[in-house]
Design a protein around this motif. Structure first.
Motif, PDB file in Angstrom:
ATOM      1  N   MET A  50       0.847  -1.180   0.000  1.00  0.00           N
ATOM      2  CA  MET A  50       0.000   0.000   0.000  1.00  0.00           C
ATOM      3  C   MET A  50       0.890   1.240   0.000  1.00  0.00           C
ATOM      4  SD  MET A  50      -2.800   1.054   2.820  1.00  0.00           S
ATOM      5  CE  MET A  50      -2.597   2.679   3.450  1.00  0.00           C
ATOM      6  N   SER A  51       0.467   2.263  -0.667  1.00  0.00           N
ATOM      7  CA  SER A  51       1.193   3.523  -0.645  1.00  0.00           C
ATOM      8  C   SER A  51       0.224   4.649  -0.307  1.00  0.00           C
ATOM      9  CB  SER A  51       1.876   3.793  -1.986  1.00  0.00           C
ATOM     10  OG  SER A  51       0.921   3.992  -2.990  1.00  0.00           O
ATOM     11  N   MET A  52       0.787   5.751   0.116  1.00  0.00           N
ATOM     12  CA  MET A  52      -0.003   6.898   0.541  1.00  0.00           C
ATOM     13  C   MET A  52       0.632   8.144  -0.064  1.00  0.00           C
ATOM     14  SD  MET A  52      -0.660   8.048   4.479  1.00  0.00           S
ATOM     15  CE  MET A  52      -1.607   6.600   4.843  1.00  0.00           C
ATOM     16  N   ARG A  53      -0.175   9.030  -0.603  1.00  0.00           N
ATOM     17  CA  ARG A  53       0.342  10.281  -1.163  1.00  0.00           C
ATOM     18  C   ARG A  53       0.310  11.333  -0.057  1.00  0.00           C
ATOM     19  NH1 ARG A  53       1.642  12.046  -6.048  1.00  0.00           N
ATOM     20  NH2 ARG A  53       0.830  10.220  -7.108  1.00  0.00           N
ATOM     21  N   LEU A  54       1.496  11.878   0.269  1.00  0.00           N
ATOM     22  CA  LEU A  54       1.637  12.865   1.328  1.00  0.00           C
ATOM     23  C   LEU A  54       2.341  14.107   0.773  1.00  0.00           C
ATOM     24  CD1 LEU A  54       2.844  10.404   4.096  1.00  0.00           C
ATOM     25  CD2 LEU A  54       0.603  11.492   3.982  1.00  0.00           C
ATOM     26  N   THR A  55       2.341  15.166   1.553  1.00  0.00           N
ATOM     27  CA  THR A  55       2.974  16.425   1.172  1.00  0.00           C
ATOM     28  C   THR A  55       4.403  16.460   1.700  1.00  0.00           C
ATOM     29  OG1 THR A  55       0.825  17.493   1.386  1.00  0.00           O
ATOM     30  CG2 THR A  55       2.748  18.938   1.329  1.00  0.00           C
ATOM     31  N   ALA A  56       5.327  16.950   0.884  1.00  0.00           N
ATOM     32  CA  ALA A  56       6.698  17.186   1.316  1.00  0.00           C
ATOM     33  C   ALA A  56       7.026  18.649   1.047  1.00  0.00           C
ATOM     34  CB  ALA A  56       7.674  16.289   0.571  1.00  0.00           C
ATOM     35  N   ILE A  57       7.377  19.369   2.098  1.00  0.00           N
ATOM     36  CA  ILE A  57       7.805  20.757   1.984  1.00  0.00           C
ATOM     37  C   ILE A  57       9.306  20.771   2.239  1.00  0.00           C
ATOM     38  CG2 ILE A  57       7.596  23.076   2.949  1.00  0.00           C
ATOM     39  CD1 ILE A  57       4.737  22.213   3.873  1.00  0.00           C
ATOM     40  N   VAL A  58      10.059  21.304   1.291  1.00  0.00           N
ATOM     41  CA  VAL A  58      11.517  21.334   1.415  1.00  0.00           C
ATOM     42  C   VAL A  58      11.960  22.789   1.347  1.00  0.00           C
ATOM     43  CG1 VAL A  58      13.709  20.548   0.459  1.00  0.00           C
ATOM     44  CG2 VAL A  58      11.677  19.088   0.267  1.00  0.00           C
ATOM     45  N   GLU A  59      12.777  23.191   2.315  1.00  0.00           N
ATOM     46  CA  GLU A  59      13.292  24.553   2.294  1.00  0.00           C
ATOM     47  C   GLU A  59      14.755  24.570   2.687  1.00  0.00           C
ATOM     48  OE1 GLU A  59      11.589  27.290   5.141  1.00  0.00           O
ATOM     49  OE2 GLU A  59      11.125  25.650   6.495  1.00  0.00           O
ATOM     50  N   ARG A  60      15.446  25.572   2.174  1.00  0.00           N
ATOM     51  CA  ARG A  60      16.871  25.732   2.485  1.00  0.00           C
ATOM     52  C   ARG A  60      17.008  26.191   3.924  1.00  0.00           C
ATOM     53  NH1 ARG A  60      21.298  25.411   0.668  1.00  0.00           N
ATOM     54  NH2 ARG A  60      22.407  26.239  -1.053  1.00  0.00           N
ATOM     55  N   GLU A  61      17.979  25.595   4.606  1.00  0.00           N
ATOM     56  CA  GLU A  61      18.310  26.016   5.965  1.00  0.00           C
ATOM     57  C   GLU A  61      19.820  25.929   6.115  1.00  0.00           C
ATOM     58  OE1 GLU A  61      17.524  24.175  10.234  1.00  0.00           O
ATOM     59  OE2 GLU A  61      15.703  25.022   9.345  1.00  0.00           O
ATOM     60  N   GLY A  62      20.466  27.074   6.202  1.00  0.00           N
ATOM     61  CA  GLY A  62      21.930  27.097   6.299  1.00  0.00           C
ATOM     62  C   GLY A  62      22.557  26.525   5.047  1.00  0.00           C
ATOM     63  N   ASP A  63      23.422  25.536   5.231  1.00  0.00           N
ATOM     64  CA  ASP A  63      24.117  24.909   4.107  1.00  0.00           C
ATOM     65  C   ASP A  63      23.370  23.718   3.524  1.00  0.00           C
ATOM     66  OD1 ASP A  63      26.188  26.694   4.349  1.00  0.00           O
ATOM     67  OD2 ASP A  63      27.383  25.380   5.638  1.00  0.00           O
ATOM     68  N   GLY A  64      22.203  23.387   4.070  1.00  0.00           N
ATOM     69  CA  GLY A  64      21.469  22.212   3.613  1.00  0.00           C
ATOM     70  C   GLY A  64      19.998  22.505   3.420  1.00  0.00           C
TER      71      GLY A  64
END
Length: 73
Positions: free
Chosen positions: A1-15
């Motif tokens: 089974m799989s689930m579609r979820l939200t991923a929020i990615v933001e820059r923080e410092g060097d990563g």
């Protein structure tokens, strides 16, 4: 089974920091791709190890992402 979820990615410092707001789980990485992949791994571990009660308590389908305008200055 799989689930579609939200991923929020933001820059923080060097990563980058990644967050899944539906279950409030976060991860990080040196690149956007790495942060996203690490979040997928963290989510898989969460769903594998958490009790159904914990999953039910944390999982929400009420996540809305929108733009807002705020006066500054």
């Amino acid at each position: 089974m799989s689930m579609r979820l939200t991923a929020i990615v933001e820059r923080e410092g060097d990563g980058y920091v990644s967050l899944c707001p539906e279950v409030d789980i976060a991860s990080q990485g040196d690149t956007v791709v790495e942060a996203r992949e690490n979040l997928i791994e963290a989510l898989a571990l969460f769903f594998e190890t958490a009790s159904s009660g914990e999953i039910g308590k944390r999982l929400t389908d009420e996540v809305y992402i929108t733009n807002i305008e705020v006066a500054v200055g």
